[in-house]
Design a protein around this motif. Sequence first.
Motif, PDB file in Angstrom:
ATOM      1  N   ALA A   1       0.811  -1.224   0.000  1.00 39.13           N
ATOM      2  CA  ALA A   1       0.000   0.000   0.000  1.00 39.13           C
ATOM      3  C   ALA A   1       0.840   1.268   0.000  1.00 39.13           C
ATOM      4  CB  ALA A   1      -0.947  -0.003   1.198  1.00 39.13           C
ATOM      5  N   THR A   2       2.050   1.213   0.550  1.00 37.98           N
ATOM      6  CA  THR A   2       2.886   2.415   0.635  1.00 37.98           C
ATOM      7  C   THR A   2       3.527   2.775  -0.702  1.00 37.98           C
ATOM      8  OG1 THR A   2       4.747   1.039   1.352  1.00 37.98           O
ATOM      9  CG2 THR A   2       3.388   2.073   3.078  1.00 37.98           C
ATOM     10  N   TYR A   3       3.479   1.868  -1.661  1.00 39.11           N
ATOM     11  CA  TYR A   3       4.084   2.126  -2.972  1.00 39.11           C
ATOM     12  C   TYR A   3       2.974   2.576  -3.928  1.00 39.11           C
ATOM     13  CZ  TYR A   3       7.724  -0.637  -0.725  1.00 39.11           C
ATOM     14  OH  TYR A   3       8.657  -1.117   0.168  1.00 39.11           O
ATOM     15  N   ASN A   4       2.850   3.897  -4.089  1.00 42.80           N
ATOM     16  CA  ASN A   4       1.710   4.430  -4.840  1.00 42.80           C
ATOM     17  C   ASN A   4       1.792   4.173  -6.336  1.00 42.80           C
ATOM     18  OD1 ASN A   4       3.715   6.198  -5.543  1.00 42.80           O
ATOM     19  ND2 ASN A   4       2.814   7.982  -4.541  1.00 42.80           N
TER      20      ASN A   4
ATOM     21  N   VAL B   1      -0.734  -0.095  -8.437  1.00 43.82           N
ATOM     22  CA  VAL B   1      -2.162   0.194  -8.292  1.00 43.82           C
ATOM     23  C   VAL B   1      -3.001  -0.941  -8.883  1.00 43.82           C
ATOM     24  CG1 VAL B   1      -1.794   2.693  -8.384  1.00 43.82           C
ATOM     25  CG2 VAL B   1      -2.254   1.434 -10.491  1.00 43.82           C
TER      26      VAL B   1
ATOM     27  N   ARG C   1      -4.101   8.767 -13.188  1.00 45.21           N
ATOM     28  CA  ARG C   1      -2.734   8.546 -12.693  1.00 45.21           C
ATOM     29  C   ARG C   1      -1.710   8.620 -13.825  1.00 45.21           C
ATOM     30  NH1 ARG C   1      -2.305   5.833  -7.793  1.00 45.21           N
ATOM     31  NH2 ARG C   1      -0.058   6.142  -8.125  1.00 45.21           N
TER      32      ARG C   1
END
Length: 284
Positions: free
Chosen positions: A228-231, A234, A282
């Motif tokens: 989750a911390t690696y945006n 996705v 994105r």
Amino acid sequence: MIQLSKELATIALAVIFLLSFLQPFGIDQMSSNRMLLIMGGTLLAVVSSAVSFAIVKKLFHHDWHDTKGLLIMHAVNIPLLSALTLTLVSWFTWDSFTKAWYCTAGEFSVINYLKACLEVTLISFFVFILQLYRLRNNRLQQELDEVKAINQLLEDRQTDEPENAENEPPSPCVLRGNAKNAILEVVPERIIYIESMSNYADVCYLDNDVLQHHALRITMKQLRENLATYNFLVPCHRAFLVNLNFVASISGRPSTGCTLQMFQVEKTIPVSRSYTQEIHARLL
């Protein structure tokens, strides 16, 4: 304003054609002033449509860019245009704005108005179909333009990547599966995509520029929580996580779902419609 003018021009052309072809409101029985009545009816159609657009936007917060807005516009426009058209026909036929509103006995009647409503509804139906066709084409063109813009940005990013490469090597992370000794140490920035396959996940990544696949007994939910911390990682589908930095191109239409072509792999990744808007945002 420009878009509204184009929409009204489309309505005007459609009404001119339909009045000339169908010849309602007794136009077929007129030997003179036929074209004048057609042009007058077209002008009334344009004016009443503009008023109806304004009413729908003000009261219902819709416009001509969606199907519901068009339906509400015609529902508002039909009774208004019918009244104006009946008055216009009355003036052309009897030189009186009110005579068509009365029956042969000289009493006020809604019969002629209801007949006018039926004829206006028929014309409005054809205009509505034309507007839906234009709306669909406009949406398709917007989607194609958006996909084209994204692919252009992706090409530019490929060109700029060597200049923007980081000097420090990224740190690996550890993915722990549900089976004994099910551990994968991988650099998140080198993950290309992750595909869920029942209770397993196929992690596709680069190791020293060599394409690797590692099957790990783990759920997609667990993977999303761990990463989750690696945006840049996705979800694009219920069964896929993708690394946006490895997207080479995008194809397809957002309304029907797109596919992603990733660097280093031949496999195309599906993008479900629920994720399309986020993926586009994105990548832009």
